[in-house]
Scaffold this active site. Structure first.
Site, PDB file in Angstrom:
ATOM      1  N   LYS A  22      42.108  36.636  42.484  1.00 35.92           N
ATOM      2  CA  LYS A  22      40.873  37.133  41.851  1.00 35.92           C
ATOM      3  C   LYS A  22      40.888  36.859  40.359  1.00 35.92           C
ATOM      4  CE  LYS A  22      40.568  41.733  40.645  1.00 35.92           C
ATOM      5  NZ  LYS A  22      40.196  42.008  39.256  1.00 35.92           N
ATOM      6  N   ASN A  23      42.005  37.198  39.712  1.00 37.00           N
ATOM      7  CA  ASN A  23      42.027  37.141  38.248  1.00 37.00           C
ATOM      8  C   ASN A  23      42.156  35.728  37.703  1.00 37.00           C
ATOM      9  OD1 ASN A  23      41.532  39.826  38.155  1.00 37.00           O
ATOM     10  ND2 ASN A  23      43.656  40.438  37.757  1.00 37.00           N
ATOM     11  N   CYS A 117      37.175  48.383  36.317  1.00 40.27           N
ATOM     12  CA  CYS A 117      37.801  49.639  36.740  1.00 40.27           C
ATOM     13  C   CYS A 117      38.014  50.582  35.569  1.00 40.27           C
ATOM     14  CB  CYS A 117      39.143  49.346  37.415  1.00 40.27           C
ATOM     15  SG  CYS A 117      38.965  48.714  39.078  1.00 40.27           S
ATOM     16  N   ARG A 122      39.687  50.591  27.499  1.00 36.57           N
ATOM     17  CA  ARG A 122      39.405  49.158  27.632  1.00 36.57           C
ATOM     18  C   ARG A 122      38.454  48.591  26.561  1.00 36.57           C
ATOM     19  NH1 ARG A 122      39.195  47.385  33.886  1.00 36.57           N
ATOM     20  NH2 ARG A 122      40.365  45.654  33.049  1.00 36.57           N
ATOM     21  N   ASP A 312      49.434  46.409  37.529  1.00 39.54           N
ATOM     22  CA  ASP A 312      48.720  46.534  38.814  1.00 39.54           C
ATOM     23  C   ASP A 312      49.655  46.853  39.976  1.00 39.54           C
ATOM     24  OD1 ASP A 312      45.785  44.893  38.348  1.00 39.54           O
ATOM     25  OD2 ASP A 312      47.403  44.598  36.926  1.00 39.54           O
ATOM     26  N   ARG A 422      36.253  44.909  45.789  1.00 41.75           N
ATOM     27  CA  ARG A 422      36.160  44.105  44.560  1.00 41.75           C
ATOM     28  C   ARG A 422      37.263  43.066  44.490  1.00 41.75           C
ATOM     29  NH1 ARG A 422      35.014  47.621  39.299  1.00 41.75           N
ATOM     30  NH2 ARG A 422      35.341  45.519  38.518  1.00 41.75           N
TER      31      ARG A 422
HETATM   32  N1  EPU Z   1      42.939  45.999  24.936  1.00 47.57           N
HETATM   33  C1  EPU Z   1      42.403  46.462  23.756  1.00 47.57           C
HETATM   34  N2  EPU Z   1      41.500  45.661  23.112  1.00 47.57           N
HETATM   35  C2  EPU Z   1      41.113  44.454  23.603  1.00 47.57           C
HETATM   36  C3  EPU Z   1      41.684  43.982  24.805  1.00 47.57           C
HETATM   37  C4  EPU Z   1      42.604  44.780  25.462  1.00 47.57           C
HETATM   38  O1  EPU Z   1      42.736  47.546  23.286  1.00 47.57           O
HETATM   39  O2  EPU Z   1      40.278  43.793  22.974  1.00 47.57           O
HETATM   40  C5  EPU Z   1      43.922  46.835  25.645  1.00 47.57           C
HETATM   41  C6  EPU Z   1      43.448  47.222  27.057  1.00 47.57           C
HETATM   42  O3  EPU Z   1      42.607  48.360  27.020  1.00 47.57           O
HETATM   43  C7  EPU Z   1      44.757  47.443  27.773  1.00 47.57           C
HETATM   44  C8  EPU Z   1      45.691  46.421  27.117  1.00 47.57           C
HETATM   45  O4  EPU Z   1      45.082  46.063  25.877  1.00 47.57           O
HETATM   46  O5  EPU Z   1      45.232  48.735  27.512  1.00 47.57           O
HETATM   47  C9  EPU Z   1      45.933  45.145  27.922  1.00 47.57           C
HETATM   48  O6  EPU Z   1      44.687  44.638  28.331  1.00 47.57           O
HETATM   49  P1  EPU Z   1      44.439  43.130  28.727  1.00 47.57           P
HETATM   50  O7  EPU Z   1      43.413  42.577  27.801  1.00 47.57           O
HETATM   51  O8  EPU Z   1      45.738  42.398  28.836  1.00 47.57           O
HETATM   52  O9  EPU Z   1      43.827  43.305  30.175  1.00 47.57           O
HETATM   53  P2  EPU Z   1      42.592  42.531  30.770  1.00 47.57           P
HETATM   54  O10 EPU Z   1      42.676  41.126  30.400  1.00 47.57           O
HETATM   55  O11 EPU Z   1      41.328  43.265  30.477  1.00 47.57           O
HETATM   56  C10 EPU Z   1      43.683  41.736  33.016  1.00 47.57           C
HETATM   57  C11 EPU Z   1      43.377  41.923  34.471  1.00 47.57           C
HETATM   58  C12 EPU Z   1      43.783  43.320  34.899  1.00 47.57           C
HETATM   59  C13 EPU Z   1      45.268  43.487  34.642  1.00 47.57           C
HETATM   60  C14 EPU Z   1      45.550  43.230  33.156  1.00 47.57           C
HETATM   61  C15 EPU Z   1      47.012  43.301  32.817  1.00 47.57           C
HETATM   62  C16 EPU Z   1      41.459  40.518  34.802  1.00 47.57           C
HETATM   63  C17 EPU Z   1      40.020  40.429  35.123  1.00 47.57           C
HETATM   64  N3  EPU Z   1      41.963  41.747  34.695  1.00 47.57           N
HETATM   65  O12 EPU Z   1      42.872  42.687  32.329  1.00 47.57           O
HETATM   66  O13 EPU Z   1      43.560  43.392  36.295  1.00 47.57           O
HETATM   67  O14 EPU Z   1      45.671  44.770  34.994  1.00 47.57           O
HETATM   68  O15 EPU Z   1      45.054  41.936  32.766  1.00 47.57           O
HETATM   69  O16 EPU Z   1      47.724  42.324  33.451  1.00 47.57           O
HETATM   70  O17 EPU Z   1      42.154  39.507  34.686  1.00 47.57           O
HETATM   71  C18 EPU Z   1      42.746  44.323  38.288  1.00 47.57           C
HETATM   72  O18 EPU Z   1      42.842  43.199  38.789  1.00 47.57           O
HETATM   73  O19 EPU Z   1      42.456  45.350  38.958  1.00 47.57           O
HETATM   74  C19 EPU Z   1      42.954  44.499  36.848  1.00 47.57           C
HETATM   75  C20 EPU Z   1      42.637  45.600  36.214  1.00 47.57           C
END
Ligand code: EPU
Length: 442
Positions: A22-23, A117, A122, A312, A422
């Site tokens: 998915k990701n 989620c 976030r 995850d 999802r």
């Molecule tokens: N964060 C900030 N500011 C930002 C971006 C992130 O504070 O501008 C914080 C987030 O709130 C979090 C941390 O930094 O506490 C890490 O977030 P990251 O940006 O790495 O996560 P993401 O890219 O939004 C992806 C996956 C998530 C997975 C995480 C960690 C996707 C669509 N989502 O999220 O997957 O848990 O990386 O590996 O790629 C899922 O599949 O259910 C899921 C939540």
């Protein structure tokens, strides 16, 4: 409203094939906006997050068509809009990744507050700052983000002090067609990012991973004038791999997970081994089994970005720890609120309590640290789990409740399974084929 009915306590045995990640898929659909030519993605998981993404790019004028099951053809030649409607933005987190590609196509872009989620606050500050560094003008008013650029974005160094997966992907997607060279310092290392890099490289992008002089993970991108079409098979979903591996472990089962990639799962395999679960790696994937009567060991784990133990995975892993002998701890460092599932597991007979770990706040990836934040769980086992009527809080919490219900004695009913849909393709069908008693009911 659909729900799963599960009759638990039976071992799951057999073979299962993983769907595409998915990701990775949702980022690659966005990448198709970077060319007028056709991008064909194979092994696209037919899940609702992907469907929303397809709906979003279609609303912009991208042609998106399944030409075979799980094979998606995208063509952005007739893209006509730079604005993602509010109701679509709010269904997906991927919309934030559209800013760079839309700036390339139109010099402007507009999206609204994002969905996804609820596992912490976030915020998007790292994305926004990075895009500004590349020369985009970003505004925010009444829930809408606007971006503008005069000409192409300009390659430069973007530094992430705290790692971000989609932030890294955002800079990649924004800079492959920028002027000059971009360096992402403090880049995330997730395999789905490498898969996106592979697709973009096939499309003509110039991207390399390096370690800079200070030992920081860096991605270097040399902007090119134009990208072309490509065909790409998406890597298997490692979160799904973990879910099936744990399904074998918590039901005294034996599951061969075809096409699982051990190199993406190193931290997970080390932990199931420590817990006393057996596994073997072969050319065709990973087999995981746990004999009835063999005790499970308690352990401590801490989540971290790749190559660490993924955030995850801690949720489904908690079910195994509920069945293990002794006290385990899970320390979540990536998201500030990813223990919603604990209440439901406790209702099933688990003994999980949350606490605030005494560590320096700088270890956390999230920005909304609080002095009394409950960032760790203590799990006392072994517990006899019993079937219950349960409610899903988020996608991985959903997988956790399914695993707990499969391990529990008696019947469970799991509501809120649209959150599971999802990210998991035909989960109940795959589990049924392994011998699970699971039905989707309305
Ligand atoms: N964060 C900030 N500011 C930002 C971006 C992130 O504070 O501008 C914080 C987030 O709130 C979090 C941390 O930094 O506490 C890490 O977030 P990251 O940006 O790495 O996560 P993401 O890219 O939004 C992806 C996956 C998530 C997975 C995480 C960690 C996707 C669509 N989502 O999220 O997957 O848990 O990386 O590996 O790629 C899922 O599949 O259910 C899921 C939540």
């Amino acid at each position: 409203m659909s729900y799963f009915q599960i009759d638990g306590g039976y071992p799951l045995k057999g073979k299962v094939k993983l769907s595409g990640a998915k990701n990775a898929a949702i980022k690659m659909i966005v990448a198709s906006l970077l060319t007028d030519e056709e991008v064909v993605l194979e092994d696209v998981p037919e899940i609702s997050d992907v469907e929303v993404d397809i709906e979003i790019v279609r609303s912009l004028g991208v042609e998106a068509l399944y030409i075979r099951p799980n094979v998606l053809k995208l063509c952005a030649k007739k893209i006509h809009s730079y604005e993602v409607f509010k109701e679509l933005s709010s269904k997906s987190r991927a919309s934030i990744l559209l800013l760079g590609p839309l700036l390339y196509r139109f010099g402007k872009a507009k999206i609204y507050e994002l969905g996804g989620c609820k596992i912490g606050s976030r915020p998007l500050d790292r994305h926004i700052e990075a895009l500004k560094t590349l020369g985009a003008k970003i505004g925010y008013l009444d829930g809408a983000y606007t971006a503008e650029s005069t000409g192409r974005l300009k390659g430069t160094s973007v530094v992430f002090e705290k790692v971000t997966v989609m932030g890294t992907e955002n800079v990649i997607l924004s800079s492959v067609l920028a002027e000059g060279k971009t360096k992402i310092i403090g880049a995330a290392l997730e395999p789905e990012i490498d898969d996106l890099i592979l697709l973009l490289t096939k499309m003509g992008a110039k991207i390399t991973r390096v370690t800079d002089g200070a030992g920081r993970n860096t991605i270097e991108i040399e902007g090119v004038e134009k990208l072309s079409g490509a065909t790409h098979r998406i890597i298997p979903d490692r979160n799904e791999a973990v879910t099936f591996a744990l399904a074998a472990a918590v039901t005294h089962g034996d599951i061969a997970i075809e096409n699982a990639r051990p190199k993406d799962l190193t931290a997970f395999l080390a932990k199931i081994h420590q817990a006393g679960v057996d596994y073997e790696v072969s050319e065709s994937g990973i087999r995981v089994w746990h004999e009835a009567g063999k005790k499970l060991n308690s352990l401590d784990l801490m989540t971290s970005p790749h190559p660490g133990f993924m955030t995850d995975w801690q949720q489904p892993f908690s079910v195994l720890l509920c069945l293990a002998n002794g006290t385990s701890t899970i320390h979540e460092t990536v998201y500030s609120n990813r223990f919603e599932y604990a209440k439901e597991l406790n209702r099933m007979g688990a003994k999980i309590s949350l606490f605030h770990p005494a560590v320096v706040p700088s270890i956390y990836s999230f920005s909304d640290y609080a002095d009394d934040g409950l960032y760790a769980a203590r799990i006392s086992g072994p517990s006899d789990l019993r079937g219950k009527r349960l409610t899903v809080a988020d996608l991985r919490a959903g997988a956790t409740l399914v695993l707990a219900a499969l391990a529990a004695k008696g019947k469970s009913e799991i509501f809120g399974i649209e959150l599971i849909d999802r990210g998991y393709e035909r989960l109940e069908e795959k589990l049924k084929a392994l011998g699970a008693f699971i039905e989707r009911r309305n």
